[in-house]
Design a protein around this motif. Structure first.
Motif, short mmCIF file in Angstrom:
data_model
loop_
_atom_site.label_atom_id
_atom_site.label_comp_id
_atom_site.label_asym_id
_atom_site.label_seq_id
_atom_site.Cartn_x
_atom_site.Cartn_y
_atom_site.Cartn_z
N SER A 73 47.84 68.78 -51.23
CA SER A 73 48.71 69.69 -51.98
C SER A 73 49.88 68.94 -52.62
N GLU A 74 50.40 67.92 -51.96
CA GLU A 74 51.48 67.11 -52.55
C GLU A 74 50.97 66.33 -53.76
N GLN A 75 49.75 65.80 -53.66
CA GLN A 75 49.17 65.08 -54.80
C GLN A 75 49.00 66.01 -55.99
N ALA A 76 48.52 67.21 -55.74
CA ALA A 76 48.33 68.18 -56.82
C ALA A 76 49.67 68.58 -57.42
N MET A 77 50.67 68.77 -56.58
CA MET A 77 51.99 69.15 -57.07
C MET A 77 52.59 68.04 -57.93
N LEU A 78 52.47 66.79 -57.48
CA LEU A 78 53.00 65.67 -58.26
C LEU A 78 52.28 65.52 -59.59
N SER A 79 50.97 65.72 -59.59
CA SER A 79 50.21 65.66 -60.84
C SER A 79 50.64 66.75 -61.81
N LEU A 80 50.87 67.94 -61.28
CA LEU A 80 51.32 69.04 -62.13
C LEU A 80 52.72 68.77 -62.69
N GLN A 81 53.60 68.22 -61.86
CA GLN A 81 54.95 67.87 -62.33
C GLN A 81 54.90 66.80 -63.41
N LEU A 82 54.03 65.80 -63.22
CA LEU A 82 53.89 64.75 -64.23
C LEU A 82 53.37 65.32 -65.53
N THR A 83 52.38 66.19 -65.45
CA THR A 83 51.83 66.82 -66.64
C THR A 83 52.90 67.64 -67.37
N THR A 84 53.71 68.34 -66.62
CA THR A 84 54.78 69.14 -67.21
C THR A 84 55.81 68.25 -67.91
N GLN A 85 56.16 67.13 -67.29
CA GLN A 85 57.13 66.22 -67.90
C GLN A 85 56.57 65.58 -69.17
N VAL A 86 55.29 65.23 -69.17
CA VAL A 86 54.67 64.67 -70.37
C VAL A 86 54.67 65.71 -71.48
N ARG A 87 54.34 66.94 -71.14
CA ARG A 87 54.37 68.02 -72.13
C ARG A 87 55.77 68.19 -72.71
N ASN A 88 56.79 68.17 -71.84
CA ASN A 88 58.17 68.32 -72.31
C ASN A 88 58.56 67.19 -73.25
N LYS A 89 58.14 65.97 -72.94
CA LYS A 89 58.47 64.83 -73.81
C LYS A 89 57.76 64.92 -75.15
N VAL A 90 56.52 65.40 -75.15
CA VAL A 90 55.79 65.55 -76.41
C VAL A 90 56.46 66.62 -77.27
N ILE A 91 56.86 67.72 -76.67
CA ILE A 91 57.53 68.78 -77.42
C ILE A 91 58.88 68.28 -77.94
N GLU A 92 59.60 67.53 -77.13
CA GLU A 92 60.88 66.97 -77.55
C GLU A 92 60.70 66.01 -78.72
N ALA A 93 59.68 65.17 -78.68
CA ALA A 93 59.41 64.24 -79.78
C ALA A 93 59.04 65.00 -81.05
N TYR A 94 58.23 66.05 -80.91
CA TYR A 94 57.85 66.86 -82.07
C TYR A 94 59.08 67.51 -82.70
N GLN A 95 59.96 68.06 -81.86
CA GLN A 95 61.17 68.70 -82.37
C GLN A 95 62.08 67.69 -83.07
N GLU A 96 62.13 66.48 -82.54
CA GLU A 96 62.95 65.43 -83.16
C GLU A 96 62.38 65.06 -84.52
N ILE A 97 61.07 64.98 -84.63
CA ILE A 97 60.44 64.68 -85.92
C ILE A 97 60.70 65.80 -86.91
N MET A 98 60.64 67.04 -86.46
CA MET A 98 60.89 68.17 -87.35
C MET A 98 62.34 68.23 -87.82
N ARG A 99 63.27 67.72 -87.02
CA ARG A 99 64.68 67.71 -87.43
C ARG A 99 65.01 66.58 -88.39
N THR A 100 64.12 65.61 -88.51
CA THR A 100 64.37 64.47 -89.39
C THR A 100 64.39 64.92 -90.83
N GLN A 101 65.44 64.51 -91.54
CA GLN A 101 65.58 64.89 -92.94
C GLN A 101 64.96 63.81 -93.81
N ILE A 102 64.27 64.27 -94.82
CA ILE A 102 63.62 63.33 -95.75
C ILE A 102 64.50 63.09 -96.94
#
Length: 102
Positions: A73-102
């Motif tokens: 259960s701890e392994q599954a929880m850590l994997s889920l937390q890692l997946t959530t953090q990766v998702r958050n970083k991808v969304i953050e990077a996408y939002q940063e790209i969208m804020r970039t002015q051309i």
């Protein structure tokens, strides 16, 4: 068994580090590789969660110890937390790209 796992891990790391071809992938190939990586990671997390359910059932039947259930259960929880953090970083990077002015 541990030595065999370490050897296989080193072998896979060595193959990942050695360059396979000098040609860089196209953007479409990179996106396809990244999406397959994410799909594999999410499927791995789902498999770990199914394993925890199986371990819980086996624990209720007395086939496995509480330690094994807690580790799974701890392994599954850590994997889920890692997946959530990766998702958050991808969304953050996408939002940063969208804020970039051309």
């Amino acid at each position: 068994m541990i030595q065999a796992m370490n050897f296989n891990t080193l072998k896979s790391i060595d193959s990942a580090v050695t360059p396979k071809s000098p040609v860089s992938p196209t953007p479409a190939e990179s996106i396809k590789e990244f999406s397959s990586f994410l799909t594999d990671a999410i499927n791995g997390v789902a498999a770990q969660e199914k394993n925890v359910g199986t371990m819980n059932e086996k624990f209720l039947l007395g086939e496995v110890s509480a330690d094994q259930v807690m580790i799974a259960s701890e392994q599954a929880m850590l994997s889920l937390q890692l997946t959530t953090q990766v998702r958050n970083k991808v969304i953050e990077a996408y939002q940063e790209i969208m804020r970039t002015q051309i």
